[in-house]
Design an enzyme around this catalytic site. Sequence first.
Site, PDB file in Angstrom:
ATOM      1  N   SER A  65       0.843  -1.189   0.000  1.00 28.38           N
ATOM      2  CA  SER A  65       0.000   0.000   0.000  1.00 28.38           C
ATOM      3  C   SER A  65       0.878   1.239   0.000  1.00 28.38           C
ATOM      4  O   SER A  65       2.098   1.173   0.059  1.00 28.38           O
ATOM      5  CB  SER A  65      -0.914   0.004   1.222  1.00 28.38           C
ATOM      6  OG  SER A  65      -0.203   0.530   2.326  1.00 28.38           O
ATOM      7  N   LYS A  66       0.173   2.360  -0.059  1.00 33.38           N
ATOM      8  CA  LYS A  66       0.816   3.660  -0.110  1.00 33.38           C
ATOM      9  C   LYS A  66       1.764   3.909   1.070  1.00 33.38           C
ATOM     10  O   LYS A  66       2.741   4.626   0.950  1.00 33.38           O
ATOM     11  CB  LYS A  66      -0.316   4.687  -0.045  1.00 33.38           C
ATOM     12  CG  LYS A  66      -0.095   5.917  -0.853  1.00 33.38           C
ATOM     13  CD  LYS A  66      -1.397   6.687  -0.934  1.00 33.38           C
ATOM     14  CE  LYS A  66      -1.057   8.146  -1.105  1.00 33.38           C
ATOM     15  NZ  LYS A  66      -2.166   8.947  -1.568  1.00 33.38           N
ATOM     16  N   ARG A  67       1.430   3.324   2.192  1.00 34.07           N
ATOM     17  CA  ARG A  67       2.217   3.594   3.399  1.00 34.07           C
ATOM     18  C   ARG A  67       3.498   2.773   3.488  1.00 34.07           C
ATOM     19  O   ARG A  67       4.360   3.056   4.285  1.00 34.07           O
ATOM     20  CB  ARG A  67       1.364   3.334   4.648  1.00 34.07           C
ATOM     21  CG  ARG A  67       0.344   4.403   4.921  1.00 34.07           C
ATOM     22  CD  ARG A  67      -0.576   3.989   6.052  1.00 34.07           C
ATOM     23  NE  ARG A  67      -1.256   2.727   5.769  1.00 34.07           N
ATOM     24  CZ  ARG A  67      -2.320   2.620   4.991  1.00 34.07           C
ATOM     25  NH1 ARG A  67      -2.826   3.688   4.418  1.00 34.07           N
ATOM     26  NH2 ARG A  67      -2.881   1.444   4.772  1.00 34.07           N
TER      27      ARG A  67
END
Length: 438
Positions: free
Chosen positions: A210-212
């Site tokens: 994911s983005k994180r």
Amino acid sequence: MSSPVRVRFAPSPTGFLHVGGARTALFNWLFARHNQGTFLLRIEDTDKSREHDQAVQVIYDGLRWLDLDWDEGAGVGGNYGPYFQSERNAIYENYLQLLQTKGVVYSDEGALRFRSARKSVIVDDLVCGRIEFDRSTDPDMTIRRPDGSWIFHFVNVVDDIEMKISHVIRGEDHLTNTAKHIEIYEALGVRPPRFAHIPLILNRDGSKMSKRDEGSSITSYIEQGYAPEAVRNYLCLLGWSPKDNREKIEIEEVIKLFDLATINRRNAAFDLDKCNWLNGQYVLQMPLGRFWELSEPFVRKADIPISDQRYLFKVLEIVKEKIKFFRDVPDWIGYFFTEKYAFDPDAVAKTLKSPGALGRLRQLRERYAAQKDWSAAGLEAALKQLGAEVGCKTGDLVHPARVAVSGRSVGPSLYHMLEVMGQARALQRMGRAIQEFS
Ligand code: GLU
């Protein structure tokens, strides 16, 4: 003659270019280049946000950094802009009318919906194989919102038709969308392109990236100063391999070998350590000119006063093997270019302030003042000779000298550093350190 292969990268401008998106762009680009086809960029910006231009810039920056050039778009003169969905409203209106004349559109509380044929749809995918989707009970999809904005499924299909896309290469997360898209193609009486859904990229623990997650944003590689060719090489290996265990592989060769049939069916595991290792290999093996090209933006930003290009290249040559990321270059080279370099207090305490150190440094300075052969080998021999004469270890001379001329305890080999700095500068620095710490 150009081949009929026409592919596209179709990102939505979210302000973030994910590793998965960059890999999709790369695989499309590789497939186009392998087939001497056309690679185009289409910005899917149907909900145009306030941060639009900046978000598009993030996509450009990422693609340019990875050197994934696109061939076609609304621009002129080899400086193509991409296609923007936000500028293609009239085209979508036409296709909507077409669907309306076929009687498959109805309005429902202001939204326009597409009437599904309610049957099973087969996706014959070049990577995933033949998959059947039962769409007999799925609700009809919306194609236009009450506010007039378009839904992704519809405009994505219209553009792929209009742009004569031959192969849709995108992430496996779009597989179920493809079944919907095929229904729209069928309603329009258009033969769909071939589809190739590429495997997801997972973290090492098996979760979806994911983005994180660290390493998920292309911007972070740019800012840290990775070598773009290394990152691009790493992205090639996320779902593809040359089948002979090679990991470092030149892009020209990937272009030669790349084909949709050679994409792995299995999910790809993201491994930042491997990417870092590859980066190290590229940095180590790259020519000095390229090394400077990638260092320059960081060096300029750090305001290092460089006037002598020859001196600069000599400095780069001796620090190169120490560099992992280009962001670190200013810190490794800064003290070569200023007499106001800072002294690391820890390094000073352990070297210049240790008993007898300044005395030895004075002797070394005298020896070096008389030194005729100012080469690394000559400087090493002279230092060792002095060590033998005064009965101290080599390190007892090397460490204080290093801190004296650079202010720090780590750096390239002392002898090479002195050779590059030159006799006058080196003696001056030693003299100043002796004075300052006496
Ligand atoms: N805008 C879609 C996305 O970013 C495009 C998908 C496609 O390649 O068709 O996921």
